[in-house]
Design an enzyme around this catalytic site. Structure first.
Site, mmCIF file in Angstrom:
data_model
loop_
_atom_site.group_PDB
_atom_site.id
_atom_site.type_symbol
_atom_site.label_atom_id
_atom_site.label_comp_id
_atom_site.label_asym_id
_atom_site.label_seq_id
_atom_site.Cartn_x
_atom_site.Cartn_y
_atom_site.Cartn_z
ATOM 1 N N ILE A 99 4.510 9.667 -4.502
ATOM 2 C CA ILE A 99 3.419 8.782 -4.105
ATOM 3 C C ILE A 99 3.067 7.840 -5.248
ATOM 4 O O ILE A 99 2.996 8.250 -6.407
ATOM 5 C CB ILE A 99 2.177 9.614 -3.728
ATOM 6 N N CYS A 100 2.857 6.580 -4.897
ATOM 7 C CA CYS A 100 2.332 5.599 -5.847
ATOM 8 C C CYS A 100 1.205 4.847 -5.136
ATOM 9 O O CYS A 100 0.771 5.259 -4.071
ATOM 10 C CB CYS A 100 3.433 4.658 -6.332
ATOM 11 N N GLU A 101 0.777 3.754 -5.687
ATOM 12 C CA GLU A 101 -0.352 3.030 -5.099
ATOM 13 C C GLU A 101 0.007 2.359 -3.778
ATOM 14 O O GLU A 101 -0.731 2.441 -2.811
ATOM 15 C CB GLU A 101 -0.891 1.994 -6.087
#
Length: 148
Positions: A99-101
């Site tokens: 997960i990232c932004e």
């Protein structure tokens, strides 16, 4: 069949546009599959996380502290190749959700994890931005978080 031929001769630009769009759709699909990264929706991410998948947040520590998924681990994207091999070794056969932004920065982390032998790696489609839009819970700070 004769009506189709008549339509194609009367509307060559529409037929050409449809053909171009079909080719583009095929090319995009082939490129996504060649990347080796599978995208999953938030509902699938919740289901996998609840069944024991590792949630790996690859944002910087400051961003991570402002809000992250409960029980997620934080390794910044630029450090995944160096740190994931040892600290995440026990998760090699389990699903890993990266997960990232916004869903884009996690691609390099997925490649690094696959290189290290992680076989079940997926990226959250849209990243935490989508997670927030769907009003799913986030935890703030580091005290509940697992730092790797």
């Amino acid at each position: 069949m004769s009506r189709f031929l008549e339509y194609t001769t009367n509307h060559p630009f529409l037929i050409a546009a449809a053909a171009i769009l079909a080719v583009l759709a095929i090319v995009i699909e082939i490129r996504e599959r060649a990347k080796g990264s599978s995208l999953i929706a938030t509902g699938d991410a919740v289901r996998l996380a609840n069944s024991g998948a590792l949630v790996l947040d690859v944002r910087d520590a400051g961003e991570y502290e402002t809000g992250h998924i409960i029980d997620s681990r934080n390794i910044p994207a630029k450090e995944v190749a160096e740190r994931a091999g040892e600290s995440l070794k026990k998760f090699k056969e389990k699903p890993v959700i990266v997960i990232c932004e916004n869903g884009f920065a996690s691609a390099s982390a997925v490649k690094a994890l696959r290189t290290l032998g992680f076989s079940k790696v997926a990226t959250l489609r849209g990243g935490l931005r989508t997670w927030r839009q769907e009003n799913l819970p986030l935890v703030k700070g580091k005290k509940d978080a697992k730092q790797s």
